[in-house]
Design a protein around this motif. Structure first.
Motif, PDB file in Angstrom:
ATOM      1  N   VAL A  66      25.924  -9.348  52.114  1.00 54.59           N
ATOM      2  CA  VAL A  66      27.173  -8.701  52.533  1.00 54.59           C
ATOM      3  C   VAL A  66      26.991  -8.038  53.890  1.00 54.59           C
ATOM      4  N   ARG A  67      25.859  -7.363  54.072  1.00 52.39           N
ATOM      5  CA  ARG A  67      25.577  -6.753  55.376  1.00 52.39           C
ATOM      6  C   ARG A  67      25.561  -7.814  56.469  1.00 52.39           C
ATOM      7  N   SER A  68      24.936  -8.952  56.174  1.00 59.18           N
ATOM      8  CA  SER A  68      24.877 -10.033  57.156  1.00 59.18           C
ATOM      9  C   SER A  68      26.269 -10.534  57.508  1.00 59.18           C
ATOM     10  N   SER A  69      27.125 -10.654  56.508  1.00 58.95           N
ATOM     11  CA  SER A  69      28.494 -11.122  56.754  1.00 58.95           C
ATOM     12  C   SER A  69      29.283 -10.119  57.581  1.00 58.95           C
ATOM     13  N   LEU A  70      29.079  -8.831  57.334  1.00 60.41           N
ATOM     14  CA  LEU A  70      29.773  -7.804  58.117  1.00 60.41           C
ATOM     15  C   LEU A  70      29.326  -7.833  59.573  1.00 60.41           C
ATOM     16  N   VAL A  71      28.017  -8.042  59.788  1.00 59.90           N
ATOM     17  CA  VAL A  71      27.517  -8.170  61.158  1.00 59.90           C
ATOM     18  C   VAL A  71      28.147  -9.391  61.821  1.00 59.90           C
ATOM     19  N   ASN A  72      28.192 -10.505  61.105  1.00 53.78           N
ATOM     20  CA  ASN A  72      28.810 -11.715  61.649  1.00 53.78           C
ATOM     21  C   ASN A  72      30.278 -11.476  61.995  1.00 53.78           C
ATOM     22  N   PHE A  73      30.973 -10.759  61.118  1.00 57.57           N
ATOM     23  CA  PHE A  73      32.395 -10.494  61.316  1.00 57.57           C
ATOM     24  C   PHE A  73      32.639  -9.669  62.582  1.00 57.57           C
ATOM     25  N   THR A  74      31.896  -8.566  62.738  1.00 59.47           N
ATOM     26  CA  THR A  74      32.111  -7.714  63.905  1.00 59.47           C
ATOM     27  C   THR A  74      31.645  -8.401  65.190  1.00 59.47           C
ATOM     28  N   THR A  75      30.591  -9.212  65.094  1.00 58.17           N
ATOM     29  CA  THR A  75      30.133  -9.964  66.263  1.00 58.17           C
ATOM     30  C   THR A  75      31.181 -10.983  66.689  1.00 58.17           C
ATOM     31  N   ASN A  76      31.801 -11.614  65.704  1.00 56.50           N
ATOM     32  CA  ASN A  76      32.827 -12.608  66.010  1.00 56.50           C
ATOM     33  C   ASN A  76      34.041 -11.965  66.666  1.00 56.50           C
ATOM     34  N   LEU A  77      34.399 -10.771  66.236  1.00 53.30           N
ATOM     35  CA  LEU A  77      35.526 -10.070  66.850  1.00 53.30           C
ATOM     36  C   LEU A  77      35.271  -9.805  68.333  1.00 53.30           C
ATOM     37  N   ALA A  78      33.993  -9.619  68.682  1.00 57.46           N
ATOM     38  CA  ALA A  78      33.653  -9.328  70.073  1.00 57.46           C
ATOM     39  C   ALA A  78      33.500 -10.576  70.926  1.00 57.46           C
ATOM     40  N   ALA A  79      33.538 -11.757  70.310  1.00 59.68           N
ATOM     41  CA  ALA A  79      33.309 -12.998  71.058  1.00 59.68           C
ATOM     42  C   ALA A  79      34.287 -13.194  72.216  1.00 59.68           C
ATOM     43  N   PRO A  80      35.586 -12.940  72.041  1.00 56.55           N
ATOM     44  CA  PRO A  80      36.483 -13.079  73.196  1.00 56.55           C
ATOM     45  C   PRO A  80      36.122 -12.148  74.345  1.00 56.55           C
ATOM     46  N   THR A  81      35.732 -10.912  74.009  1.00 57.39           N
ATOM     47  CA  THR A  81      35.299  -9.969  75.041  1.00 57.39           C
ATOM     48  C   THR A  81      34.045 -10.472  75.737  1.00 57.39           C
ATOM     49  N   ASP A  82      33.103 -11.003  74.948  1.00 54.70           N
ATOM     50  CA  ASP A  82      31.888 -11.581  75.527  1.00 54.70           C
ATOM     51  C   ASP A  82      32.237 -12.729  76.471  1.00 54.70           C
ATOM     52  N   ALA A  83      33.207 -13.547  76.066  1.00 48.49           N
ATOM     53  CA  ALA A  83      33.608 -14.692  76.885  1.00 48.49           C
ATOM     54  C   ALA A  83      34.232 -14.243  78.201  1.00 48.49           C
ATOM     55  N   VAL A  84      35.099 -13.229  78.133  1.00 47.91           N
ATOM     56  CA  VAL A  84      35.734 -12.709  79.347  1.00 47.91           C
ATOM     57  C   VAL A  84      34.680 -12.163  80.307  1.00 47.91           C
ATOM     58  N   LEU A 103      36.132 -19.863  67.924  1.00 52.92           N
ATOM     59  CA  LEU A 103      37.005 -20.832  67.268  1.00 52.92           C
ATOM     60  C   LEU A 103      36.371 -21.378  65.991  1.00 52.92           C
ATOM     61  N   VAL A 104      35.085 -21.715  66.071  1.00 56.07           N
ATOM     62  CA  VAL A 104      34.398 -22.280  64.901  1.00 56.07           C
ATOM     63  C   VAL A 104      34.256 -21.242  63.796  1.00 56.07           C
ATOM     64  N   ASN A 105      33.769 -20.047  64.157  1.00 59.74           N
ATOM     65  CA  ASN A 105      33.496 -19.035  63.135  1.00 59.74           C
ATOM     66  C   ASN A 105      34.772 -18.435  62.550  1.00 59.74           C
ATOM     67  N   THR A 106      35.833 -18.365  63.341  1.00 58.83           N
ATOM     68  CA  THR A 106      37.087 -17.826  62.820  1.00 58.83           C
ATOM     69  C   THR A 106      37.732 -18.775  61.827  1.00 58.83           C
ATOM     70  N   THR A 107      37.508 -20.053  62.003  1.00 60.18           N
ATOM     71  CA  THR A 107      38.110 -21.058  61.116  1.00 60.18           C
ATOM     72  C   THR A 107      37.129 -21.474  60.012  1.00 60.18           C
ATOM     73  N   VAL A 108      36.157 -22.277  60.373  1.00 55.66           N
ATOM     74  CA  VAL A 108      35.195 -22.767  59.378  1.00 55.66           C
ATOM     75  C   VAL A 108      34.372 -21.621  58.792  1.00 55.66           C
ATOM     76  N   GLY A 109      34.092 -20.631  59.609  1.00 57.57           N
ATOM     77  CA  GLY A 109      33.289 -19.493  59.155  1.00 57.57           C
ATOM     78  C   GLY A 109      34.082 -18.411  58.457  1.00 57.57           C
ATOM     79  N   ILE A 110      35.328 -18.665  58.121  1.00 57.30           N
ATOM     80  CA  ILE A 110      36.197 -17.747  57.357  1.00 57.30           C
ATOM     81  C   ILE A 110      36.276 -16.383  58.056  1.00 57.30           C
TER      82      ILE A 110
END
Length: 243
Positions: A66-84, A103-110
């Protein structure tokens, strides 16, 4: 001291940290007379009575997956900022990787709970606006110890406001932004639990933390290849990557 997870670096000579530090004027830290009391407040009050107990409770009740998934979730939220930021730093390849990861993690990665993109060879490219300003030639400015937040500099504080407040507010509500920040803070503190002995055993934790912070900023600014004047010995990478 709990910023978002970043890549590790080589830093500080441990033998030097074990010696009695010589107090002298540090041009990087002109506000030391204010920063030291704020550091004591952060560590002796906020960390001791709020953040560390919260992190211990979080570890106790939250399974590792669960901790790993939460880290993945918050990291994914920052991906657009990282891209900019990657684009602003003239790194189109890194910007593209972060867009693809999102795109991949938001869709396939739930919604980012699973880092599917990493299994496809799309490694996270961590970029922030503080680094962007550094690439543009903006200096660090004064070292700052922020109550409830930890070490920063004038440049990086500006970058953190843009990354963690301005850009997220475009997509998230204020309560959602605060929740994401709290999740990152507790997880980062939990990750540091096994490394805090290094800080506690240093003869001057304030100087120790400041030196580690500047070493890490240099590492990030140069994408893991900072200019080296003297060959440093290995330092604990887990401590640096979770600071």
């Amino acid at each position: 001291m709990y910023k978002k997870l970043v890549g590790a670096t080589l830093a500080l000579i441990l033998s030097g940290c074990a010696q009695v530090p010589v107090e002298k004027q540090d041009a990087r830290d002109p506000l030391q007379s204010l920063n030291r009391p704020l550091y004591d407040f952060n560590m002796d009050v906020l960390d001791a009575y709020i953040l560390r107990p919260a992190a211990k409770g979080y570890i106790a009740i939250t399974p590792a997956p669960v901790r790993s998934s939460l880290v993945n979730f918050t990291t994914n939220l920052a991906a657009p900022t990282d891209a900019v930021n990657a684009a602003l730093q003239a790194k189109p390849g890194d910007a593209g990787v972060n867009v693809a990861r999102f795109l991949v993690n938001t869709t396939v990665g739930i919604f980012g709970l699973f880092d599917v993109a990493k299994t496809l060879g799309l490694e996270h490219k961590d970029e922030d606006f503080g680094q962007t300003l550094g690439v543009w030639g903006v200096g660090d400015g004064a070292y700052l110890m922020i109550p409830g937040y930890g070490p920063s500099t004038a440049r990086n504080l500006t970058g953190d406001v843009v990354d963690n407040v301005v850009l997220p507010e475009i997509a998230l509500s204020t309560p959602q932004t605060i929740l994401v920040f709290a999740l990152r803070a507790v997880e980062a503190r939990a990750s540091l639990m096994s490394q805090e002995k290094l800080l506690n055993e240093s003869l001057d934790p304030y100087i120790f933390l400041k030196d580690v912070y500047f070493q890490r900023q240099l590492y990030e600014l140069h994408d893991g290849n900072p200019p080296v004047e003297e060959e440093p010995e290995e330092f604990d990478e887990d401590f640096l990557e979770n600071l």
